[in-house]
Write an enzyme that holds these catalytic residues in place. Structure first.
Site, PDB file in Angstrom:
ATOM      1  N   CYS A  62      -4.855   2.546  -3.517  1.00 23.04           N
ATOM      2  CA  CYS A  62      -3.590   3.061  -2.957  1.00 23.04           C
ATOM      3  C   CYS A  62      -2.463   2.055  -3.166  1.00 23.04           C
ATOM      4  O   CYS A  62      -1.620   1.851  -2.265  1.00 23.04           O
ATOM      5  CB  CYS A  62      -3.725   3.407  -1.476  1.00 23.04           C
ATOM      6  SG  CYS A  62      -4.894   4.716  -1.177  1.00 23.04           S
TER       7      CYS A  62
ATOM      8  N   GLN B 233      -4.417  -5.374   6.936  1.00 21.70           N
ATOM      9  CA  GLN B 233      -5.394  -6.325   6.389  1.00 21.70           C
ATOM     10  C   GLN B 233      -5.321  -7.695   7.060  1.00 21.70           C
ATOM     11  O   GLN B 233      -6.087  -8.587   6.686  1.00 21.70           O
ATOM     12  CB  GLN B 233      -5.189  -6.496   4.867  1.00 21.70           C
ATOM     13  CG  GLN B 233      -5.369  -5.222   4.057  1.00 21.70           C
ATOM     14  CD  GLN B 233      -6.799  -4.682   4.095  1.00 21.70           C
ATOM     15  OE1 GLN B 233      -7.745  -5.408   4.432  1.00 21.70           O
ATOM     16  NE2 GLN B 233      -6.973  -3.419   3.763  1.00 21.70           N
TER      17      GLN B 233
ATOM     18  N   ASP C 185       3.136  -4.607   8.039  1.00 19.12           N
ATOM     19  CA  ASP C 185       1.908  -3.835   7.867  1.00 19.12           C
ATOM     20  C   ASP C 185       0.757  -4.818   8.051  1.00 19.12           C
ATOM     21  O   ASP C 185       0.493  -5.650   7.190  1.00 19.12           O
ATOM     22  CB  ASP C 185       1.912  -3.207   6.464  1.00 19.12           C
ATOM     23  CG  ASP C 185       0.593  -2.520   6.126  1.00 19.12           C
ATOM     24  OD1 ASP C 185      -0.391  -2.736   6.856  1.00 19.12           O
ATOM     25  OD2 ASP C 185       0.560  -1.787   5.128  1.00 19.12           O
TER      26      ASP C 185
ATOM     27  N   HIS D 235       0.873  -1.181   0.000  1.00 16.80           N
ATOM     28  CA  HIS D 235       0.000   0.000   0.000  1.00 16.80           C
ATOM     29  C   HIS D 235       0.910   1.231   0.000  1.00 16.80           C
ATOM     30  O   HIS D 235       2.034   1.172   0.519  1.00 16.80           O
ATOM     31  CB  HIS D 235      -0.833  -0.055   1.284  1.00 16.80           C
ATOM     32  CG  HIS D 235      -1.899   0.988   1.424  1.00 16.80           C
ATOM     33  ND1 HIS D 235      -1.621   2.279   1.796  1.00 16.80           N
ATOM     34  CD2 HIS D 235      -3.241   0.923   1.274  1.00 16.80           C
ATOM     35  CE1 HIS D 235      -2.748   2.964   1.868  1.00 16.80           C
ATOM     36  NE2 HIS D 235      -3.753   2.165   1.557  1.00 16.80           N
TER      37      HIS D 235
ATOM     38  N   LYS E 187     -10.479  -0.761  10.342  1.00 14.75           N
ATOM     39  CA  LYS E 187     -10.614  -1.944   9.485  1.00 14.75           C
ATOM     40  C   LYS E 187     -10.953  -3.174  10.328  1.00 14.75           C
ATOM     41  O   LYS E 187     -11.108  -4.263   9.804  1.00 14.75           O
ATOM     42  CB  LYS E 187      -9.321  -2.202   8.715  1.00 14.75           C
ATOM     43  CG  LYS E 187      -8.984  -1.106   7.701  1.00 14.75           C
ATOM     44  CD  LYS E 187      -7.734  -1.460   6.946  1.00 14.75           C
ATOM     45  CE  LYS E 187      -7.127  -0.286   6.215  1.00 14.75           C
ATOM     46  NZ  LYS E 187      -7.946   0.223   5.116  1.00 14.75           N
TER      47      LYS E 187
HETATM   48  C1  LIG Z   1      -2.303  -2.906   3.533  1.00 13.33           C
HETATM   49  C2  LIG Z   1      -2.646  -1.534   4.005  1.00 13.33           C
HETATM   50  N1  LIG Z   1      -1.707  -0.785   4.585  1.00 13.33           N
HETATM   51  C3  LIG Z   1      -1.950   0.444   5.037  1.00 13.33           C
HETATM   52  C4  LIG Z   1      -3.199   1.003   4.916  1.00 13.33           C
HETATM   53  C5  LIG Z   1      -3.439   2.383   5.454  1.00 13.33           C
HETATM   54  O1  LIG Z   1      -4.325   2.309   6.534  1.00 13.33           O
HETATM   55  P1  LIG Z   1      -4.895   3.624   7.225  1.00 13.33           P
HETATM   56  O2  LIG Z   1      -5.482   4.436   6.111  1.00 13.33           O
HETATM   57  O3  LIG Z   1      -5.910   3.120   8.174  1.00 13.33           O
HETATM   58  O4  LIG Z   1      -3.761   4.295   7.888  1.00 13.33           O
HETATM   59  C6  LIG Z   1      -4.214   0.283   4.301  1.00 13.33           C
HETATM   60  C7  LIG Z   1      -5.539   0.868   4.089  1.00 13.33           C
HETATM   61  O5  LIG Z   1      -6.271   0.487   3.206  1.00 13.33           O
HETATM   62  C8  LIG Z   1      -3.930  -1.032   3.842  1.00 13.33           C
HETATM   63  O6  LIG Z   1      -4.867  -1.772   3.268  1.00 13.33           O
END
Ligand SMILES: Cc1ncc(COP(=O)(O)O)c(C=O)c1O
Length: 423
Positions: free
Chosen positions: A381, A220, A217, A140, A243
């Site tokens: 993203c 998900q 990270d 992401h 999430k």
């Molecule tokens: C794999 C992953 N990393 C990071 C993020 C960023 O999360 P946040 O917008 O809650 O900071 C997301 C959000 O969709 C994501 O799916």
């Protein structure tokens, strides 16, 4: 969850998933009761933000009605109540990810802030010219851009583990990239664009052979599978509350105490200090050192309530149901002519990205919305992933444990209608 556990879930018979009383679970989520455009809401955008159960909403109301106050600084009744609730939530997080100590769980606004905290606190202190940072091709933007910024500032080099056509990491390439110049590996547990579950335990082990810390990270993965940071032996793990059935503004970055203690603070301000003079500031101990200013108290308490809720319904059973939905949806969409699934890894979480020949994903999303179906359409993203698969965007259905096979049927039928409309 290990690959072996996912495989064992996949091999479960329909009988073993029949135990999941999805209608009872759905009753816990008031938002799911509504109609959209005159149709029952079919909410399949859980990878972006999941819905919030009544118990979490109620916990927020209790806080606002009876406990609202600033934390840590007050000696009065309300401040002490709010502080206790906030710190209780931290202890729930600790147990949820099996961290050794609660002080290793830093509250942040979400995954993006968690990664930025590690980049600023650890990266800016320990990474210099000629050093290397390894990420993967399925990250992401939240796990790309901060590291790029650091590389630009320090003259470090970003290395990217490539993926194959199914959306799986090429681990031989990863091995080839790891060396004595590597200073951190930052990789996603589950791809939000492809659904791939990466073999992070193995990857962490390989990085540790070079003494390299690993940031996972978990945006998900935390909502969809049991997480044990001690078993994984990851150095950092971060996730977002919104999430995982909690309010926006909540989230966590876990870090091993030894590392967090060596890092620079992320932001300066109130609550992160022991003493301040104009000459020098002495920083507070963990976790406060990384929580400058008034945090999202109500949201983090809500995250604690969401963890209680997840534990009460059974995380493993929830994961089994989601795997079954993924299997069923993959089967249904695979039989529709013109639909191409993007991301066909052997180990996947409940994310289904797809494109339809000659129809833009935004058109797919708009027509699905007219039928009350919420999916995401765009680059998620993850523009490098789109480029890798030679598509501008995809439509993405992402499932949670409250979704049903009947909803998958509605999705599949509506996709067939979309194709008819454009043919
Ligand atoms: C794999 C992953 N990393 C990071 C993020 C960023 O999360 P946040 O917008 O809650 O900071 C997301 C959000 O969709 C994501 O799916």
């Amino acid at each position: 969850m290990s690959a072996a556990e996912i495989t064992s879930i996949k091999n479960l018979t329909p009988d073993s998933v029949a135990d999941w009383n999805v209608e009872r679970i759905r009753a816990d989520f008031p938002v799911l009761r509504q109609t959209v455009n005159g149709k029952p809401l079919v909410y399949l955008d859980n990878a972006a933000s999941s819905q919030v159960p009544q118990v979490v909403i109620d916990r927020g109301s209790i806080y606002l009605e009876h406990e609202h106050s600033n934390i840590h600084r007050g000696v009065h009744y309300l401040s002490m109540k709010a502080t206790t609730a906030y710190e209780d939530a931290r202890e729930k997080v600790r147990r949820f990810i099996n961290a050794r100590e609660a002080r290793e769980c830093i509250f942040v606004r979400g995954t993006t802030e968690g990664i930025n905290l590690v980049m600023h606190g650890c990266g800016r202190k320990f990474i210099g010219k000629g050093d290397e940072i390894i990420i993967s091709a399925m990250e992401h933007h939240a796990n790309i851009v901060p590291w790029q910024m650091l590389c630009e500032e320090k003259g470090a080099r970003l290395r990217v583990i490539p993926i194959n056509d199914s959306g799986e990491l090429l681990l031989d390439e990863y091995d080839a990239q790891l060396n004595e110049r590597t200073k951190i590996v930052a990789v996603t547990h589950v791809s939000n664009a492809l659904g791939t579950i990466n073999p992070i335990k193995e990857m962490i082990e390989r990085a540790h052979k070079y003494g390299v810390p690993v940031l996972i990270d978990g945006a998900q993965s935390a909502p969809h599978m049991p997480i044990d940071v001690q078993d994984l032996d990851c150095d950092f793990y971060t996730f977002s509350g919104h999430k995982m059935f909690a309010p926006t503004g909540s989230g966590v970055v876990y870090g091993k105490a030894k590392l967090l203690e060596e890092m620079n603070p992320f932001q300066g301000g109130g609550d992160m200090i022991k003493s301040v003079t104009f000459e020098k500031t002495i920083y507070a101990d963990l976790p406060n050192r990384f929580e400058a200013g008034t945090p999202a108290i109500a949201s983090q308490i809500g995250l604690g309530a969401a963890i209680d809720y997840l534990n009460s319904i059974g995380r493993k059973q929830a994961a089994i149901h989601e795997q079954e939905l993924l299997r069923y949806a993959t089967e249904r969409l695979s039989t529709i002519e013109g639909v191409r699934i993007i991301g066909t890894a052997r180990e996947k979480a409940s994310v289904l990205s797809f494109v339809i020949e000659n129809i833009h994903p935004h058109d797919i999303g708009t027509i699905l919305d007219q039928e009350g179906i919420a999916v995401r359409a765009g680059h998620h993203c993850a523009q490098p992933v789109m480029r890798r698969f030679n598509v501008a965007a995809t439509a993405r259905a992402s499932f949670a444990f409250y979704n049903t096979k009947a909803e998958v049927d509605v999705l599949a039928r509506t996709i067939e209608n979309v194709i008819d409309i454009f043919s």
